[in-house]
Design a protein around this motif. Structure first.
Motif, PDB file in Angstrom:
ATOM      1  N   LEU A  24       0.838  -1.201   0.000  1.00  0.00           N
ATOM      2  CA  LEU A  24       0.000   0.000   0.000  1.00  0.00           C
ATOM      3  C   LEU A  24       0.881   1.263   0.000  1.00  0.00           C
ATOM      4  O   LEU A  24       0.615   2.226  -0.710  1.00  0.00           O
ATOM      5  CB  LEU A  24      -0.913  -0.034   1.225  1.00  0.00           C
ATOM      6  N   CYS A  25       1.969   1.208   0.751  1.00  0.00           N
ATOM      7  CA  CYS A  25       2.901   2.340   0.792  1.00  0.00           C
ATOM      8  C   CYS A  25       3.504   2.561  -0.602  1.00  0.00           C
ATOM      9  O   CYS A  25       3.581   3.699  -1.089  1.00  0.00           O
ATOM     10  CB  CYS A  25       3.993   2.038   1.832  1.00  0.00           C
ATOM     11  N   ALA A  26       3.913   1.457  -1.242  1.00  0.00           N
ATOM     12  CA  ALA A  26       4.481   1.565  -2.597  1.00  0.00           C
ATOM     13  C   ALA A  26       3.450   2.167  -3.550  1.00  0.00           C
ATOM     14  O   ALA A  26       3.769   3.031  -4.372  1.00  0.00           O
ATOM     15  CB  ALA A  26       4.905   0.183  -3.088  1.00  0.00           C
ATOM     16  N   GLU A 202       9.952  13.410  -2.697  1.00  0.00           N
ATOM     17  CA  GLU A 202       8.914  13.007  -1.738  1.00  0.00           C
ATOM     18  C   GLU A 202       9.128  11.577  -1.270  1.00  0.00           C
ATOM     19  O   GLU A 202       9.472  10.694  -2.052  1.00  0.00           O
ATOM     20  CB  GLU A 202       7.510  13.223  -2.301  1.00  0.00           C
ATOM     21  N   VAL A 203       8.949  11.412   0.018  1.00  0.00           N
ATOM     22  CA  VAL A 203       9.206  10.131   0.676  1.00  0.00           C
ATOM     23  C   VAL A 203       7.907   9.624   1.288  1.00  0.00           C
ATOM     24  O   VAL A 203       7.284  10.327   2.083  1.00  0.00           O
ATOM     25  CB  VAL A 203      10.260  10.323   1.796  1.00  0.00           C
ATOM     26  N   PHE A 204       7.502   8.423   0.901  1.00  0.00           N
ATOM     27  CA  PHE A 204       6.374   7.737   1.545  1.00  0.00           C
ATOM     28  C   PHE A 204       6.945   6.562   2.304  1.00  0.00           C
ATOM     29  O   PHE A 204       7.710   5.771   1.750  1.00  0.00           O
ATOM     30  CB  PHE A 204       5.371   7.211   0.499  1.00  0.00           C
ATOM     31  N   ILE A 233       2.767   7.107   6.347  1.00  0.00           N
ATOM     32  CA  ILE A 233       1.426   6.531   6.280  1.00  0.00           C
ATOM     33  C   ILE A 233       1.145   5.676   7.516  1.00  0.00           C
ATOM     34  O   ILE A 233       2.045   5.027   8.039  1.00  0.00           O
ATOM     35  CB  ILE A 233       1.177   5.736   4.976  1.00  0.00           C
ATOM     36  N   PRO A 234      -0.102   5.731   7.994  1.00  0.00           N
ATOM     37  CA  PRO A 234      -0.434   4.945   9.187  1.00  0.00           C
ATOM     38  C   PRO A 234      -0.137   3.471   8.950  1.00  0.00           C
ATOM     39  O   PRO A 234      -0.245   2.991   7.816  1.00  0.00           O
ATOM     40  CB  PRO A 234      -1.945   5.141   9.353  1.00  0.00           C
ATOM     41  N   LEU A 235       0.231   2.779   9.994  1.00  0.00           N
ATOM     42  CA  LEU A 235       0.483   1.341   9.852  1.00  0.00           C
ATOM     43  C   LEU A 235      -0.852   0.672   9.527  1.00  0.00           C
ATOM     44  O   LEU A 235      -1.906   1.067  10.030  1.00  0.00           O
ATOM     45  CB  LEU A 235       1.122   0.795  11.120  1.00  0.00           C
ATOM     46  N   VAL A 236      -0.786  -0.315   8.661  1.00  0.00           N
ATOM     47  CA  VAL A 236      -2.012  -0.926   8.145  1.00  0.00           C
ATOM     48  C   VAL A 236      -2.435  -2.105   9.034  1.00  0.00           C
ATOM     49  O   VAL A 236      -1.610  -2.920   9.434  1.00  0.00           O
ATOM     50  CB  VAL A 236      -1.775  -1.377   6.682  1.00  0.00           C
ATOM     51  N   CYS A 237      -3.727  -2.159   9.334  1.00  0.00           N
ATOM     52  CA  CYS A 237      -4.270  -3.252  10.160  1.00  0.00           C
ATOM     53  C   CYS A 237      -5.138  -4.173   9.303  1.00  0.00           C
ATOM     54  O   CYS A 237      -5.662  -3.754   8.263  1.00  0.00           O
ATOM     55  CB  CYS A 237      -5.176  -2.700  11.246  1.00  0.00           C
TER      56      CYS A 237
END
Ligand code: GLU
Length: 305
Positions: A24-26, A202-204, A233-237
């Motif tokens: 998702l981050c990518a 920009e860094v994600f 980005i928020p950590l994904v749950c």
């Protein structure tokens, strides 16, 4: 005056499988760069080559490729960039104090040592003022790590998702490691040198690295490099609220056993609020829909591996 080109990047550490949160981050890094007409690059953060097998890196690259995420430039491998880190270390040592640290793990984790909110320690500068004779004596037994000294200075930046952040380096970070005792350059140095060299604008990355950002900005300033925009980005749950984690065996690749690439991208885009329904999609269809403002403070994924 022409505006500076947008260059985004995804920089995974191949110490294990990539999970859906990393994917998702990518995806967000890719969509952001492409939505601004920019370039997107992939960098493999295998600076610690012993912990990062080539096979895991190739697996990540394959998974990205399967959903249409490709690097516009040849992929950068940190394991091949030691000379650049060495040169940066040399430059830094002319601009700040870098000193050997002989402290053992046990000494650093003793109960009296202050802890940082990110789980690290506030280094009590034990080795900062050792004399040449003391260093020579310690060197007989211990191979040192190298730390950079930080000033009593507040670093402030505005994260594109988490908002304004400030950190006093001396009080909330402390002198940190640039090169480990086994000779491996620290992530903090490698990330700054590589983002600088690739002109990353920009860094994600995951919000677990928000706390590390001020020390990276400090290194950028010492090296005369610009500071990119940051989006943590928020950590994904998963749907039960459990944070995805490599060490718990979450794997983006395994999703492909049950879902198509279009379904996976559709679910990730829905979880990140880029779309308002989880419809299957090719990643490039989402470029016009992307906006950083849409990214929510919590990300929950409906699909499981
Ligand atoms: N390599 C780090 C990771 O996989 C990300 C570092 C970064 O993006 O700056 O979590």
């Amino acid at each position: 005056m022409s505006e500076k080109a947008v260059i985004g990047r995804f920089a995974p550490t191949p110490s294990g499988f990539m999970h859906a949160g990393n994917l998702l981050c990518a995806m967000l890094a890719y969509l952001s760069a492409k939505s601004k007409g920019g370039k997107f690059i992939i960098r493999i953060e295998d600076v610690d080559a012993m912990r990062c097998p080539r096979s895991a890196a190739l697996d990540i690259i394959d998974t990205l490729e399967a959903v249409g995420i490709r690097s516009d430039e040849p992929i950068i491998w940190q394991s091949e960039r030691t000379a650049a880190y060495k040169a940066a270390e040399r430059l830094l040592s002319s601009r700040a104090q870098i000193y050997p640290c002989y402290c053992s793990r046990a000494e650093l984790h003793a109960p009296e040592i202050a802890r940082l909110p990110d789980g690290g320690i506030l280094y009590p500068k034990t080795c900062k003022s050792l004399s040449a004779a003391q260093k020579a004596e310690k060197e007989k037994k211990v191979r040192p790590a190298f730390r950079i000294s930080v000033p009593d200075e507040v670093i402030t930046f505005t994260d594109g998702i988490c908002g304004k952040q400030s950190q006093n380096l001396a009080l909330e970070c402390g002198d940190f490691i640039l090169r480990r005792s086994d000779g491996v350059y620290a992530y903090q140095l490698a990330v700054v040198v590589d983002d600088g060299e690739s002109d990353v604008s920009e860094v994600f990355r995951g919000a677990d690295l928000l706390y590390d950002t001020p020390r990276q900005i400090y290194l950028q300033r010492l090296l005369g490099l610009p500071t990119p925009e940051y989006y943590h980005i928020p950590l994904v749950c998963d749907s039960s609220g459990r944070k995805l984690s490599k060490s718990e065996g979450d794997s983006a690749k395994r999703l492909f056993k049950s879902y198509s690439a279009r379904q996976i991208i559709g679910e990730l885009a829905f979880a990140a609020n880029i779309t308002d329904e989880p419809r299957p999609a090719d990643i490039d269809e989402l470029i016009p829909l992307y906006s950083a403002d849409k990214i929510p403070k919590e990300i929950k994924l409906r699909i499981q591996n």
